[in-house]
Design an enzyme around this catalytic site. Structure first.
Site, PDB file in Angstrom:
ATOM      1  N   TYR A  22       0.807  -1.222   0.000  1.00 51.80           N
ATOM      2  CA  TYR A  22       0.000   0.000   0.000  1.00 51.80           C
ATOM      3  C   TYR A  22       0.841   1.273   0.000  1.00 51.80           C
ATOM      4  CZ  TYR A  22      -4.359  -2.483   0.879  1.00 51.80           C
ATOM      5  OH  TYR A  22      -5.453  -3.283   0.766  1.00 51.80           O
ATOM      6  N   LYS A  40       1.846 -13.639   6.089  1.00 54.94           N
ATOM      7  CA  LYS A  40       1.963 -14.672   5.048  1.00 54.94           C
ATOM      8  C   LYS A  40       3.436 -15.033   4.891  1.00 54.94           C
ATOM      9  CE  LYS A  40      -0.231 -16.530   2.283  1.00 54.94           C
ATOM     10  NZ  LYS A  40      -0.791 -17.918   2.319  1.00 54.94           N
ATOM     11  N   ASP A  46      -4.245 -16.716   5.698  1.00 56.45           N
ATOM     12  CA  ASP A  46      -5.406 -17.471   5.178  1.00 56.45           C
ATOM     13  C   ASP A  46      -6.033 -18.313   6.277  1.00 56.45           C
ATOM     14  OD1 ASP A  46      -2.947 -18.711   5.019  1.00 56.45           O
ATOM     15  OD2 ASP A  46      -3.373 -19.851   3.214  1.00 56.45           O
ATOM     16  N   ASP A  59      -6.192  -4.742   6.038  1.00 58.55           N
ATOM     17  CA  ASP A  59      -7.295  -4.151   5.290  1.00 58.55           C
ATOM     18  C   ASP A  59      -8.406  -5.189   5.119  1.00 58.55           C
ATOM     19  OD1 ASP A  59      -8.738  -2.364   3.852  1.00 58.55           O
ATOM     20  OD2 ASP A  59      -7.509  -2.428   2.059  1.00 58.55           O
TER      21      ASP A  59
END
Ligand code: NAP
Length: 398
Positions: A146, A213, A261, A285
């Site tokens: 971002y 992640k 996830d 987000d």
């Protein structure tokens, strides 16, 4: 005479009668502010304080009057008053501004996007046990994909970066690829996790979960995980413990990590096992809105952007242009963001008063259309009527 909040030696000094700037915002912003402002004033008054809200300009109205969507004096005002609150701002089309909200966060280095998520009984939810959701997300606000460092497919910049990477670093990126950069630093990751751990300790929360992640993006998200564990051990080692070393019925704050996830599955299947969540920008987000969806949607979700000594509280949704002037939008996000602001001032009794009045209003069957339309037979009330109902309960119960 009202006084300014100051920041000295790392802490806020909040008088009982502070000035607090507010930006009413665009679209539904003004009608939401008309509903939320009086609730916050009344809660302060009921608990022996007095807020003086000072209007600050940003967005379409600021542009009409000054020619700037975000006048420099507004930034000075938000920074010098230390704590402020805003409604949603429309992102101007064209004009080179990516987003006014991002511009405010960057200018004031509001590095943490903080989103508490808990369930208000009576609000419709798509999950079976929404009352088990009681989490707070600390999302890093300044880095990651971002950061806005990207180039379009076929641009000279993307091609030159691609050629450099392929020639010098052994990558095999196909011609014409669009490219983006994901910067993540130790300093920015650690200050975010530091804020989350401090919050968990102050609030007596059982755990902090680092969401990443790192299994795939080893040197960015994997490093976030490593730096998170490091800051917890190095700076709060006497009061935190990594999950792997935690005793049954552990009294210290447990620091754990989950791959993003899996975390999306955990919030649906085992929400009661999670409390404070700290994560990089992109994960944060998605996860913040997914959690909001479990507890009534964006119209119910409070938020804040917080840095060291400066904080801006804000409704998490946008300007909802199709509802502008129609008296249907839900003011709860702004009201609950205001309650979070009262907590931040050290006025927890006032924050609790607002939350309990809002819960009581919902328990009494009052809700705006976004919620009522999900409940067969429920009747919606307008923005102003809902705000008035919360205000009455603050005055009655405080
Ligand atoms: P949005 O304004 O959040 O609206 C999307 C949908 O969410 C609405 O159509 C409505 O859903 C629902 N919604 C949002 N706020 C609501 C409320 N208070 N009460 C009831 N329902 C509400 O998102 P957008 O349409 O993508 O963005 C519009 C503008 O807002 C853009 O200019 C964007 O840049 C800006 N924006 C600002 C902020 C901010 O200031 N923090 C954040 C996001 C977007 P239904 O249609 O299903 O009823």
């Amino acid at each position: 005479m009202p006084r300014k909040i100051t920041f000295e030696n790392g802490s806020l000094n909040v008088p009982d009668d502070p000035f607090i700037p507010f930006i009413e915002g665009d679209g539904v912003g003004p009608e939401l502010w008309r509903a939320a402002g009086p609730v916050l004033l009344a809660a302060a008054e009921k608990t022996g304080r007095a807020i003086s809200f000072v209007p600050a300009e940003a967005g379409a109205k600021a542009f009409e009057r000054t020619g700037a969507y975000l006048p420099p004096e507004t930034l000075v005002m938000l920074e010098s008053h230390r704590v402020s609150i805003k409604g949603p701002l429309a992102t101007p089309v064209g004009g080179g501004i990516r987003s006014l909200n991002v511009a405010i966060r960057q200018a004031l280095d509001l590095y943490a996007c903080v989103r508490p998520v808990s369930f208000v009984p009576g609000v419709p939810s798509p999950v079976k046990a929404p009352e088990k959701v009681d989490m707070i997300v600390f999302r890093e606000n300044t880095e990651d994909l971002y950061a806005g460092i990207e180039w379009p497919s076929g641009s000279p910049e993307a091609e030159s970066l691609r050629e450099f990477l392929n020639a010098r670093l052994g990558t095999r990126i196909a011609k014409g690829a669009a490219l983006g950069v994901k910067p993540m630093t130790e300093a920015a990751s650690k200050r975010l996790v530091r804020m989350a751990v401090r919050w968990a300790l102050k609030e007596g929360r059982p755990s902090v979960t680092l969401v990443h992640k790192g299994n795939i993006m080893k040197y960015t998200e994997g490093a976030f995980r490593k730096w998170g564990y490091e800051v917890a051990a190095e700076e709060f080692g006497d009061r935190t413990v990594p999950e792997a070393e935690a005793a049954p019925a552990e009294r210290k704050v447990i620091v754990k990590d989950r791959i993003a996830d899996n975390m999306f599955m955990q919030i649906l299947l085992r929400p009661a096992e999670y409390s404070v969540l700290a994560m990089p920008n992109l994960n944060g987000d998605y996860l913040s809105d997914a959690l909001a969806a479990q507890t009534g949607g964006l119209g119910m979700a409070p938020g804040a952007n917080i840095g060291d000594g400066v904080a801006v509280f804000e409704a998490t949704h946008g300007t909802a242009p199709k509802y502008e002037g129609k008296d249907v939008a839900n003011p709860s996000s702004l009201i609950l963001s205001g309650a979070l602001m009262l907590d931040h001032l050290g006025w927890r009794d006032a924050g609790d008063l607002v939350r309990s009045a809002l819960r009581q209003a919902v328990a009494d069957g009052l809700m705006t259309n976004d919620l009522a339309r999900q409940i067969p037979g429920a009747k919606a009330c307008g923005t102003a009527a809902f705000g008035k109902a919360v205000l009455e309960r603050v005055r009655r119960d405080g």
